[in-house]
Design a protein around this motif. Structure first.
Motif, PDB file in Angstrom:
ATOM      1  N   LYS A   1     142.571 -12.446  86.876  1.00  0.00           N
ATOM      2  CA  LYS A   1     143.662 -13.404  86.760  1.00  0.00           C
ATOM      3  C   LYS A   1     144.622 -12.970  85.665  1.00  0.00           C
ATOM      4  N   LEU A   2     145.902 -13.175  85.940  1.00  0.00           N
ATOM      5  CA  LEU A   2     146.969 -12.830  85.014  1.00  0.00           C
ATOM      6  C   LEU A   2     147.990 -13.955  85.072  1.00  0.00           C
ATOM      7  N   THR A   3     148.299 -14.549  83.928  1.00  0.00           N
ATOM      8  CA  THR A   3     149.294 -15.614  83.894  1.00  0.00           C
ATOM      9  C   THR A   3     150.638 -15.039  83.483  1.00  0.00           C
ATOM     10  N   LEU A   4     151.616 -15.250  84.329  1.00  0.00           N
ATOM     11  CA  LEU A   4     152.981 -14.824  84.033  1.00  0.00           C
ATOM     12  C   LEU A   4     153.689 -15.983  83.353  1.00  0.00           C
ATOM     13  N   THR A   5     153.904 -15.840  82.065  1.00  0.00           N
ATOM     14  CA  THR A   5     154.508 -16.928  81.281  1.00  0.00           C
ATOM     15  C   THR A   5     155.905 -17.267  81.783  1.00  0.00           C
ATOM     16  N   GLU A   6     156.564 -16.302  82.422  1.00  0.00           N
ATOM     17  CA  GLU A   6     157.901 -16.556  82.970  1.00  0.00           C
ATOM     18  C   GLU A   6     157.870 -17.610  84.075  1.00  0.00           C
ATOM     19  N   LEU A   7     156.714 -17.764  84.739  1.00  0.00           N
ATOM     20  CA  LEU A   7     156.590 -18.736  85.829  1.00  0.00           C
ATOM     21  C   LEU A   7     155.907 -20.025  85.399  1.00  0.00           C
ATOM     22  N   ALA A   8     155.178 -19.980  84.292  1.00  0.00           N
ATOM     23  CA  ALA A   8     154.437 -21.162  83.839  1.00  0.00           C
ATOM     24  C   ALA A   8     155.410 -22.304  83.557  1.00  0.00           C
ATOM     25  N   ASN A   9     155.058 -23.478  84.036  1.00  0.00           N
ATOM     26  CA  ASN A   9     155.852 -24.696  83.842  1.00  0.00           C
ATOM     27  C   ASN A   9     157.263 -24.571  84.403  1.00  0.00           C
ATOM     28  N   GLN A  10     157.452 -23.709  85.380  1.00  0.00           N
ATOM     29  CA  GLN A  10     158.744 -23.542  86.034  1.00  0.00           C
ATOM     30  C   GLN A  10     158.620 -23.948  87.495  1.00  0.00           C
ATOM     31  N   SER A  11     159.701 -24.360  88.073  1.00  0.00           N
ATOM     32  CA  SER A  11     159.746 -24.657  89.493  1.00  0.00           C
ATOM     33  C   SER A  11     160.175 -23.381  90.210  1.00  0.00           C
ATOM     34  N   PHE A  12     159.384 -22.939  91.168  1.00  0.00           N
ATOM     35  CA  PHE A  12     159.734 -21.744  91.923  1.00  0.00           C
ATOM     36  C   PHE A  12     159.283 -21.917  93.361  1.00  0.00           C
ATOM     37  N   GLU A  13     159.914 -21.157  94.244  1.00  0.00           N
ATOM     38  CA  GLU A  13     159.600 -21.206  95.661  1.00  0.00           C
ATOM     39  C   GLU A  13     159.042 -19.858  96.078  1.00  0.00           C
ATOM     40  N   ASN A  14     157.876 -19.874  96.730  1.00  0.00           N
ATOM     41  CA  ASN A  14     157.283 -18.634  97.210  1.00  0.00           C
ATOM     42  C   ASN A  14     158.142 -18.046  98.312  1.00  0.00           C
ATOM     43  N   GLY A  15     158.207 -16.722  98.347  1.00  0.00           N
ATOM     44  CA  GLY A  15     158.981 -16.050  99.381  1.00  0.00           C
ATOM     45  C   GLY A  15     159.441 -14.678  98.928  1.00  0.00           C
ATOM     46  N   GLU A  16     160.345 -14.099  99.706  1.00  0.00           N
ATOM     47  CA  GLU A  16     160.812 -12.736  99.436  1.00  0.00           C
ATOM     48  C   GLU A  16     161.597 -12.633  98.136  1.00  0.00           C
ATOM     49  N   GLU A  17     162.356 -13.664  97.791  1.00  0.00           N
ATOM     50  CA  GLU A  17     163.112 -13.617  96.537  1.00  0.00           C
ATOM     51  C   GLU A  17     162.168 -13.586  95.337  1.00  0.00           C
ATOM     52  N   LEU A  18     161.122 -14.417  95.392  1.00  0.00           N
ATOM     53  CA  LEU A  18     160.139 -14.407  94.303  1.00  0.00           C
ATOM     54  C   LEU A  18     159.410 -13.062  94.261  1.00  0.00           C
ATOM     55  N   ALA A  19     159.179 -12.452  95.423  1.00  0.00           N
ATOM     56  CA  ALA A  19     158.505 -11.148  95.462  1.00  0.00           C
ATOM     57  C   ALA A  19     159.278 -10.114  94.643  1.00  0.00           C
ATOM     58  N   SER A  20     160.594 -10.116  94.753  1.00  0.00           N
ATOM     59  CA  SER A  20     161.416  -9.185  93.964  1.00  0.00           C
ATOM     60  C   SER A  20     161.289  -9.478  92.476  1.00  0.00           C
ATOM     61  N   GLU A  21     161.295 -10.766  92.120  1.00  0.00           N
ATOM     62  CA  GLU A  21     161.142 -11.151  90.719  1.00  0.00           C
ATOM     63  C   GLU A  21     159.752 -10.786  90.199  1.00  0.00           C
TER      64      GLU A  21
END
Length: 114
Positions: A2-22
């Motif tokens: 497991k790896l926690t990406l602090t950039e995503l923690a407590n953020q609203s995000f949508e899974n998909g191709e755009e998130l894949a690039s990020e």
């Protein structure tokens, strides 16, 4: 693993191709810290092959829901001490992972049992 990406923690995000690039960018920022966990058995190259660094996430691909595939690569080297020569190459690997709502990525590495 497991790896926690602090950039995503407590953020609203949508899974998909755009998130894949990020995720490709974010994982590249963190992968050096976790390189040893990503390096797989290199006995298919040689029992003498060892990890030589330069690990890089080549691409993250969205599969479905919160499931992604991480394509990554790294260098290997074999030092033939008897002849004083060296062989080197680059390994390409893939691992699937899930991204949870809290920014935690859970990687599912293939493990072979003896």
């Amino acid at each position: 693993m497991k790896l926690t990406l602090t950039e995503l923690a407590n953020q609203s995000f949508e899974n998909g191709e755009e998130l894949a690039s990020e995720l490709t960018v974010m994982l590249n920022e963190h992968i050096a810290d976790y390189g040893d966990d990503f390096v797989q058995d290199m006995s298919h190259i040689s029992q003498a092959a060892i990890y030589d660094g330069n690990i890089l996430v080549d691409q993250v691909i969205f599969l479905k829901d919160n499931l992604y595939r991480c394509d990554y690569s790294y260098d290997w080297v074999i030092g033939w001490t008897c002849s004083g020569t060296q062989e080197a190459g680059r390994v390409k690997e893939k691992v699937r992972f899930m991204v949870n709502d809290n920014g935690e990525c859970e990687f599912k590495f293939l493990t072979l049992s003896a």
